[in-house]
Design a protein around this motif. Structure first.
Motif, PDB file in Angstrom:
ATOM      1  N   SER A 232      40.296  29.906  -5.171  1.00  0.00           N
ATOM      2  CA  SER A 232      40.119  28.648  -4.445  1.00  0.00           C
ATOM      3  C   SER A 232      41.410  28.222  -3.766  1.00  0.00           C
ATOM      4  CB  SER A 232      39.641  27.555  -5.406  1.00  0.00           C
ATOM      5  OG  SER A 232      38.447  27.946  -6.041  1.00  0.00           O
ATOM      6  N   PHE A 235      42.378  30.734  -0.897  1.00  0.00           N
ATOM      7  CA  PHE A 235      41.597  30.535   0.323  1.00  0.00           C
ATOM      8  C   PHE A 235      42.046  29.284   1.060  1.00  0.00           C
ATOM      9  CE2 PHE A 235      37.422  33.107   0.144  1.00  0.00           C
ATOM     10  CZ  PHE A 235      38.141  34.249  -0.190  1.00  0.00           C
ATOM     11  N   MET A 236      42.299  28.208   0.328  1.00  0.00           N
ATOM     12  CA  MET A 236      42.703  26.968   0.995  1.00  0.00           C
ATOM     13  C   MET A 236      44.065  27.111   1.658  1.00  0.00           C
ATOM     14  SD  MET A 236      41.289  23.797  -1.310  1.00  0.00           S
ATOM     15  CE  MET A 236      42.207  24.224  -2.783  1.00  0.00           C
ATOM     16  N   VAL A 299      40.228  20.421   3.042  1.00  0.00           N
ATOM     17  CA  VAL A 299      41.052  21.052   2.007  1.00  0.00           C
ATOM     18  C   VAL A 299      41.735  19.988   1.156  1.00  0.00           C
ATOM     19  CG1 VAL A 299      43.142  22.414   1.637  1.00  0.00           C
ATOM     20  CG2 VAL A 299      41.388  23.232   3.211  1.00  0.00           C
ATOM     21  N   ARG A 303      40.709  19.575  -2.892  1.00  0.00           N
ATOM     22  CA  ARG A 303      41.715  20.303  -3.679  1.00  0.00           C
ATOM     23  C   ARG A 303      41.586  20.029  -5.178  1.00  0.00           C
ATOM     24  NH1 ARG A 303      43.871  15.565  -2.470  1.00  0.00           N
ATOM     25  NH2 ARG A 303      45.498  14.644  -3.815  1.00  0.00           N
ATOM     26  N   VAL A 306      38.194  22.074  -7.266  1.00  0.00           N
ATOM     27  CA  VAL A 306      37.935  23.511  -7.254  1.00  0.00           C
ATOM     28  C   VAL A 306      38.565  24.235  -8.425  1.00  0.00           C
ATOM     29  CG1 VAL A 306      37.709  23.583  -4.756  1.00  0.00           C
ATOM     30  CG2 VAL A 306      39.945  23.891  -5.782  1.00  0.00           C
ATOM     31  N   ILE A 559      34.184  26.927  -0.363  1.00  0.00           N
ATOM     32  CA  ILE A 559      35.195  27.989  -0.504  1.00  0.00           C
ATOM     33  C   ILE A 559      34.775  29.240   0.262  1.00  0.00           C
ATOM     34  CG2 ILE A 559      36.379  29.487  -2.157  1.00  0.00           C
ATOM     35  CD1 ILE A 559      37.289  26.581  -2.190  1.00  0.00           C
TER      36      ILE A 559
END
Length: 658
Positions: A232, A235-236, A299, A303, A306, A559
């Motif tokens: 997670s 990816f962010m 995002v 945050r 996740v 995600i």
């Protein structure tokens, strides 16, 4: 914690054997028998070449050696092998103009009958009807007044062939109507031609980018599999960096094009091409900036939600790692969709040009005449002076119009059936893997395909029909709204608002049925019950576990969406850098857009597997608990402990365990 037990599903229920929804198999087979009959008729009586080459007012297809005699008329059924282009005799009134096939389009402006004769002597292209002999006619005065309409209306404009039709190059003298019909197309044709040329010239770069998109998608899958705990955050972070970098590159490209325009000041073509690229990349940059800002805000908001998704991706990665053949499903589905759309397109094109003997209309003076009238009744020399041609040969009889509805239903139902088969195959493979025993099939995908073909085609036909039931009315309402908005008289605002509301309602119902179908297919593969019973159980499970389902569908899908954005952005950046090095391109903004679309589609096909597998696994856990209670294997599944975001103690226990 975990799945709430359904009130509908009885515990320890033994799955029954046998086919599900047999009636719908019969209905679907009957439907396809009708479609095959329609396809056979369209292939026998249709001729797609009429649309490609064009056909004249007597039913002759241009550029064809042998034409079928569609009407009992001297000029019908003649050879046009050396006459490849369709020419309108009255360019100022195209709908009522006589159309003929000619060897060559006019290459200069002609203002007298003498000019037409000279053009014929030079090129051998007769711009008058086939029965007018220009060798024996010295002037227009020798033509009877009733035959003058068989020659083009003066002046004849300089034309060029476009899709085997003669289009005038200059439309400034043709009046407002012709200006509307042609001028926009002619002005945009240079741009269209450049776009097509650039797409052809950049095929190597596009293939490279497609491969890059596929590799990037596999890398995303590997990250999901190997680094599920940190995926997670990874990816962010990546999507933030890549989206900012891509947006910066687009703005830099726009700045580069804007500052270099002065280099093209001596060439009008170079200036035009630079201006087109500059304008396109300005819009690209603005859109990319908006998307980047939205992604960064998402995002920032997500945050804190996740951290507990490690269990979700670990379980999904474990399943996909055990069933690698699932990654072939999007490719197989895409292949079958291409075959289906090709077949459907051929049927539609053939139907559009279908002609059944004795049903054509041959109109003179606006009065319909039978297609098989006697020659003497329509001899050219006996036509009245005020004769006016209108829609001479019509390839659209009533029996064809009644088949368009079948084709529309076939398009929606057929494509949804193929997608439903893919969903049923994935659901069957995942459920078989989850409930596997010592004698489990070594290939869950092949096992699932076999069960689908043997037992569950009727359920897929029923589920896909329900989607069709809501999608077809939505498409019709969308078409009516578009037609209403395009009219000069926009119509009532109340009517447009009603259409929009109807479209919105059908869209929501379609989305709900589509999501319910996917979960119902999972229940069907587990319990082998009929579609309605499976849909009721799936709905009950979703409602009773609404909080967990919402968590999976919001945070988990977010995600995965970031993963698709990463693949698209990386591939778009690489594609743009490659295209900028290609000096043969004029308008490389279009190949860049095509590359981004293809890369997102590839990423969507691969990463969407995670969405479907997560939903299937969660439903398997819930059904396992409902059927087997404490004796089930659901206790060993990470998904069984997926709790609410706000439950701090449970989230902490989950993080400590995994």
């Amino acid at each position: 914690m975990g799945c709430t037990q359904s009130e509908i599903s009885p515990q320890n229920e033994t799955p029954r054997k046998g086919c599900t929804d047999i009636l719908w198999v019969v209905i679907y087979v009957i439907f396809w028998i009708l479609m095959i009959i329609i396809a056979s008729i369209s292939f026998v009586y249709g001729n797609p070449q009429r649309l490609i080459n064009g056909y004249d007012s007597f039913g002759n297809t241009c550029g064809v050696k042998t034409n079928k005699k569609l009407i009992d008329y001297p000029l019908a059924g003649i050879s046009t092998a050396d006459k490849k282009y369709l020419f309108f005799l009255n360019i100022k009134d195209i709908r009522k103009s006589l159309k003929i096939c000619v060897k060559q389009c006019p290459n200069r402006k002609m203002e007298s009958f003498k000019d037409i004769q000279n053009f014929y002597k030079e090129t051998g292209s007769n711009l008058c009807s086939h029965d007018i002999n220009l060798d024996n006619t010295t002037s227009a005065k020798e033509l009877d007044n009733s035959l003058k309409w068989l020659c083009p209306t003066l002046p004849v404009y300089d034309s060029f062939p476009l899709l085997n039709r003669c289009f005038p190059k200059s439309a400034t003298d043709l009046g407002k109507k012709v200006f509307t019909d042609f001028y926009a197309l002619l002005n945009s044709w240079d741009t269209i031609e450049q776009m097509l040329s650039d797409l052809y010239s950049s095929w190597k770069e596009m293939i490279i980018c497609v491969i890059v998109a596929f590799i990037c998608s596999l890398i995303m899958v590997s990250i999901l599999h190997l680094l599920a705990t940190l995926v997670s955050w990874i990816f962010m972070i990546i999507v933030s960096i890549v989206s900012v970098a891509g947006t910066a590159l687009l703005w830099y490209t726009y700045y580069e094009l804007k500052t270099k325009q002065k280099d093209f000041s001596d060439t009008t073509i170079g200036l035009a091409e630079s201006f087109k690229n500059e304008k396109a990349f300005l819009w690209y940059s603005i859109i990319a900036t908006i998307i980047t800002v939205i992604l960064l805000l998402l995002v920032w908001v997500m945050r804190s939600r996740v951290s507990f998704l490690a269990a979700l991706f670990k379980e999904t990665a474990h399943c996909l790692g055990s069933i690698p053949a699932l990654f072939l499903q999007p490719i197989i589905t895409f292949f079958f969709l291409i075959l289906f759309f090709t077949f459907w397109s051929l049927v539609v094109v053939s139907l559009a040009t279908a002609n059944y003997p004795g049903t054509n209309n041959f109109l003179i003076n606006g009065t319909q005449s039978s297609a098989n009238v006697q020659n003497a009744a329509v001899q050219t020399q006996n036509v009245n002076k005020s004769a006016n041609w209108k829609n001479d040969i019509q390839f659209d009889p009533m029996w064809v119009k009644s088949m368009w509805w079948m084709c529309l239903i076939c398009l929606v139902w057929g494509s949804e059936f193929i997608l439903g088969c893919q969903q049923m195959t994935i659901a069957g493979a995942v459920s078989h893997w989850y409930f596997r025993g010592p004698n489990a099939h070594p290939s869950p995908v092949l096992y699932s395909i076999g069960k689908l073909l043997k037992y569950h085609l009727g359920s897929v036909a029923k589920g896909s029909f329900l989607i069709t039931l809501f999608k077809v009315p939505r498409l019709i309402l969308t078409f009516l709204h578009a037609k209403l908005s395009a009219r000069a008289e926009k119509g009532s605002d109340c009517a447009k608002c009603g259409l929009k509301c109807g479209i919105c309602c059908f869209y929501c119902l379609e989305k709900f049925i589509r999501y319910l179908n996917h979960n119902a297919y999972t229940i069907i593969t587990i319990e082998r019950c009929n579609f309605c019973k499976a849909a009721a159980k799936a709905f009950s499970t979703i409602v009773n576990n609404a909080l967990q389902v919402a968590t999976i569908n919001s945070v988990g899908d977010f995600i995965l969406f970031l993963g698709k954005c990463i693949v698209t952005a990386v591939t778009g950046i690489i594609g743009l850098l490659l295209l900028k090095r290609n000096t043969d391109l004029h308008f490389y903004a279009v190949p860049t857009l095509v590359i981004c679309i293809y890369s997102f589609f590839i990423a969507h096909c691969i990463l969407s597997l995670y969405e479907m597998v997560v939903d299937c696994l969660f439903l398997c856990v819930c059904e396992d608990r409902n059927m087997n209670s404490a004796d089930g294997r659901w206790k060993n599944s990470r998904l069984a402990e997926l709790g609410t975001v706000g439950d701090g103690a449970e989230t902490q226990d989950l993080q400590e365990k995994y």
